[in-house]
Design an enzyme around this catalytic site. Structure first.
Site, PDB file in Angstrom:
ATOM      1  N   ASP A 145      -1.918  -7.648   7.206  1.00 48.26           N
ATOM      2  CA  ASP A 145      -3.172  -7.309   7.054  1.00 48.26           C
ATOM      3  C   ASP A 145      -3.550  -7.812   5.611  1.00 48.26           C
ATOM      4  OD1 ASP A 145      -1.875  -5.420   5.421  1.00 48.26           O
ATOM      5  OD2 ASP A 145      -3.653  -3.955   5.549  1.00 48.26           O
ATOM      6  N   GLY A 179       0.880  -1.236  -0.015  1.00 47.14           N
ATOM      7  CA  GLY A 179       0.094   0.070  -0.070  1.00 47.14           C
ATOM      8  C   GLY A 179       0.764   1.278  -0.032  1.00 47.14           C
TER       9      GLY A 179
END
Length: 353
Positions: free
Chosen positions: A141, A64
């Site tokens: 995650d 990300g």
């Protein structure tokens, strides 16, 4: 200019991450573009399969966009970003048409979320895959706490806590990938996928991949399984470290040193999430826990400090708080698992923590 190229080539719906200078790091806008691409291809009867690849020669996606998280105050932007990203990861996992992901080159963090849950997951001899989040004060995650606990033995615990990168053979061993296709064979495979009849199913896609695939070499992790399974079987990070110290092998000594570099609080939280993930019935349950814990780490954990050290100042010298495992407050870890925002999947029953 869009950072995602969405196009139909023959009967193949192609989604190409197009931010090569940033190693295709995933932004919130890219999440929306991929989701819109899925809408388009799932509604098109002429699309037989969907293919995810990364532009450039360095990787699918390095994770990300951490800078965007660091540069926004509070957690409202992160909450929106992660909510949309996690829903996209779950959508890929349940995609109604064959979804093929090519993890050529670097594939980390958010890149694993886009590819690791796909129906058909391809690696190449250039693949370098990792969930390195404990090294930036974060947690594995994007469904990492679903994938990692399902690796054989304690290999997922090892990979999740250490953040070590692994190649094609280990990706297949650990359940992150299904087939090794040499990078030079990818153009031919993609061409074959474009020629599929619109009615083609997963079996047809699987057959094309198998035709291009090659057997991987011996997985390096297999040679360390005995040490990994013995030392990472504990439910406390302190016990894992003690077991590694007592083992005394070169691998155990290196692994012990690696763990001491990570955020102590992130290690404790990650191990807790991995154990909860092992008992979970769905990917969504793991994503839900990750979402709430991620917001906690951004608000009051080491995540901002980890981003500062790795991405902003690049001094590689994070100042973890607390600095040692002995100072980690178990009650604080429990609080980080509690809901602090509306659920990502409100339509699903949430498993207890």
């Amino acid at each position: 200019m869009s950072d995602v190229i969405v196009e139909r080539v023959g009967s193949l719906g192609r989604i190409r991450l197009d931010r090569p200078r940033a190693l295709n790091a995933l932004t919130h806008g890219m999440v929306g573009a991929i989701d819109a691409g899925l809408d388009r291809f799932l509604a098109d009867p002429n699309v037989a399969a969907i293919l995810l690849t990364g532009e450039g020669e360095r990787g699918l996606c390095a994770g990300g966009d951490l800078r965007s998280l660091y540069e926004t105050d509070g957690t409202s932007f992160a909450e929106t970003f992660w909510r949309d990203e996690y829903r996209l990861d779950a959508r890929i996992a349940h995609c109604e048409k064959p979804f093929v992901a090519v993890m050529d080159g670097i594939t980390m963090g958010g890149g694993v979320g886009l590819s690791g849950h796909a129906r058909h997951r391809i690696v190449t001899e250039r693949s370098r895959i990792a969930m390195p989040e404990t090294g930036i004060g974060y947690l594995p995650d994007v469904g990492g706490t679903w994938l990692l606990p399902r690796a054989p033995g304690e290999t997922g615990t090892y990979l999740g806590l250490t953040g070590e990168a692994f190649g094609a053979a280990d990706a297949i061993l650990s359940g992150f990938a299904d087939a090794l296709v040499p990078a030079g064979a990818l153009p031919g495979l993609i061409e074959a996928l474009t020629a599929l009849p619109p009615s083609a199913d997963d079996a047809a896609v699987r057959a094309l991949i198998a035709r291009a695939a090659r057997a991987p070499e011996a997985a390096p992790l297999a040679g360390a399984r005995a040490v990994i399974d013995r030392c990472f079987a504990f439910d406390r990070v302190e016990d894992i470290l003690a077991a590694l110290a007592a083992d005394g092998s070169d691998f155990a000594i290196r692994t012990h040193a690696t763990l001491l570099e990570k955020s102590p609080a992130s290690l404790v939280l990650t191990l807790c999430l991995l154990r909860l993930g092992r008992a979970s019935a769905t990917l969504e349950a793991c994503l839900e826990r990750e979402f709430q814990a991620s917001l906690a780490l951004l608000a009051e954990g080491d995540f901002r400090e980890g981003i500062r050290a790795a991405v902003i100042d690049k001094d590689k010298a994070p100042r973890w708080s607390p600095a040692t495992l002995a100072e980690v407050d178990p009650d604080r870890i429990v609080r980080w698992l509690e809901p602090r925002a509306a659920p990502v999947f409100p339509e699903r029953a949430v498993e207890p923590n």
